[in-house]
Design a protein around this motif. Structure first.
Motif, PDB file in Angstrom:
ATOM      1  N   MET A   1      35.875  33.959  34.189  1.00  0.00           N
ATOM      2  CA  MET A   1      37.109  33.681  34.912  1.00  0.00           C
ATOM      3  C   MET A   1      37.720  34.984  35.433  1.00  0.00           C
ATOM      4  O   MET A   1      37.461  36.060  34.903  1.00  0.00           O
ATOM      5  CB  MET A   1      38.091  32.936  34.014  1.00  0.00           C
ATOM      6  N   VAL A   2      38.531  34.866  36.486  1.00  0.00           N
ATOM      7  CA  VAL A   2      39.164  36.017  37.121  1.00  0.00           C
ATOM      8  C   VAL A   2      40.679  35.883  36.963  1.00  0.00           C
ATOM      9  O   VAL A   2      41.252  34.814  37.192  1.00  0.00           O
ATOM     10  CB  VAL A   2      38.771  36.106  38.615  1.00  0.00           C
TER      11      VAL A   2
ATOM     12  N   TYR B   1      37.737  38.896  34.427  1.00  0.00           N
ATOM     13  CA  TYR B   1      37.599  40.047  35.302  1.00  0.00           C
ATOM     14  C   TYR B   1      38.996  40.236  35.880  1.00  0.00           C
ATOM     15  O   TYR B   1      39.452  39.425  36.693  1.00  0.00           O
ATOM     16  CB  TYR B   1      36.584  39.794  36.419  1.00  0.00           C
ATOM     17  N   PRO B   2      39.727  41.255  35.442  1.00  0.00           N
ATOM     18  CA  PRO B   2      41.105  41.434  35.894  1.00  0.00           C
ATOM     19  C   PRO B   2      41.195  42.169  37.235  1.00  0.00           C
ATOM     20  O   PRO B   2      40.512  43.167  37.461  1.00  0.00           O
ATOM     21  CB  PRO B   2      41.738  42.258  34.774  1.00  0.00           C
TER      22      PRO B   2
ATOM     23  N   ASP C   1      38.488  30.315  38.441  1.00  0.00           N
ATOM     24  CA  ASP C   1      37.321  30.032  37.616  1.00  0.00           C
ATOM     25  C   ASP C   1      36.168  30.947  38.028  1.00  0.00           C
ATOM     26  O   ASP C   1      36.302  31.773  38.926  1.00  0.00           O
ATOM     27  CB  ASP C   1      36.950  28.551  37.668  1.00  0.00           C
ATOM     28  N   ALA C   2      35.032  30.793  37.382  1.00  0.00           N
ATOM     29  CA  ALA C   2      33.886  31.677  37.629  1.00  0.00           C
ATOM     30  C   ALA C   2      33.273  31.488  39.016  1.00  0.00           C
ATOM     31  O   ALA C   2      32.490  32.318  39.458  1.00  0.00           O
ATOM     32  CB  ALA C   2      32.829  31.468  36.545  1.00  0.00           C
TER      33      ALA C   2
ATOM     34  N   ALA D   1      35.479  42.077  41.449  1.00  0.00           N
ATOM     35  CA  ALA D   1      35.485  40.919  40.556  1.00  0.00           C
ATOM     36  C   ALA D   1      34.580  39.817  41.102  1.00  0.00           C
ATOM     37  O   ALA D   1      33.847  39.173  40.340  1.00  0.00           O
ATOM     38  CB  ALA D   1      36.906  40.396  40.367  1.00  0.00           C
ATOM     39  N   ALA D   2      34.611  39.593  42.414  1.00  0.00           N
ATOM     40  CA  ALA D   2      33.747  38.571  43.023  1.00  0.00           C
ATOM     41  C   ALA D   2      32.278  38.911  42.789  1.00  0.00           C
ATOM     42  O   ALA D   2      31.476  38.021  42.462  1.00  0.00           O
ATOM     43  CB  ALA D   2      34.043  38.449  44.520  1.00  0.00           C
ATOM     44  N   ALA D   3      31.920  40.169  42.930  1.00  0.00           N
ATOM     45  CA  ALA D   3      30.526  40.585  42.707  1.00  0.00           C
ATOM     46  C   ALA D   3      30.147  40.431  41.240  1.00  0.00           C
ATOM     47  O   ALA D   3      29.058  39.934  40.920  1.00  0.00           O
ATOM     48  CB  ALA D   3      30.330  42.030  43.158  1.00  0.00           C
TER      49      ALA D   3
END
Length: 149
Positions: free
Chosen positions: A42-43, A77-78, A118-119, A32-34
């Protein structure tokens, strides 16, 4: 014959689209970070434990709901993170974490708990506790309305 082939193709195409949204596309934290670096979004982090009955109920009832699946896959991004996993290690912002140490860093103390980032991968809120699909979606919509996409 052409009509039959066209209808068959349409059936499989639409069936494939339905199958694509049949589950949440869970990622690891580092995936998700990538992804958020490539395409900011958002995550949504589902922090759970293996012994948590409400976590299992959330998976069975809420995370299997087609509206919840579509909403989470479209807007976040879950990430699924086991708060007691000390074996799997990953790097984030130059520091090594396990899922357990990241859950502690995020200040998660109850389960299920959903951390919204957040993003830029900064925690913006927690959304703890079991919820049925409709109230869950209402709460997530409110979070997105408040904190933006």
């Amino acid at each position: 014959m052409k009509k039959l082939l066209s209808l068959t193709f349409l059936f499989f195409f639409l069936g494939g689209m339905t199958m694509a949204q049949s589950k949440i596309n869970w990622l690891t934290f580092e995936e998700a970070a990538a992804k958020t670096q490539e395409n900011p979004k958002m995550v949504f982090v589902d922090v759970y434990t293996d012994w948590c009955g409400w976590c299992k109920k959330m998976d069975k009832d809420t995370f299997s709901d087609p509206k919840v699946i579509a909403y989470i896959n479209e807007n976040f991004y879950p990430v699924k993170m086991n708060a007691e996993n000390t074996k799997r290690k990953f790097m984030f912002r130059g520091k090594e974490y396990t899922e357990a140490s990241m859950a502690t860093t995020m200040r998660v103390r109850s389960y299920p708990n959903f951390v919204i980032m957040d993003a830029t991968m900064e925690n913006i809120t927690q959304y703890p506790g079991y919820r049925q699909p409709e109230p869950f979606l209402t709460g997530l919509t409110g979070i997105l309305d408040k904190f933006g996409k």
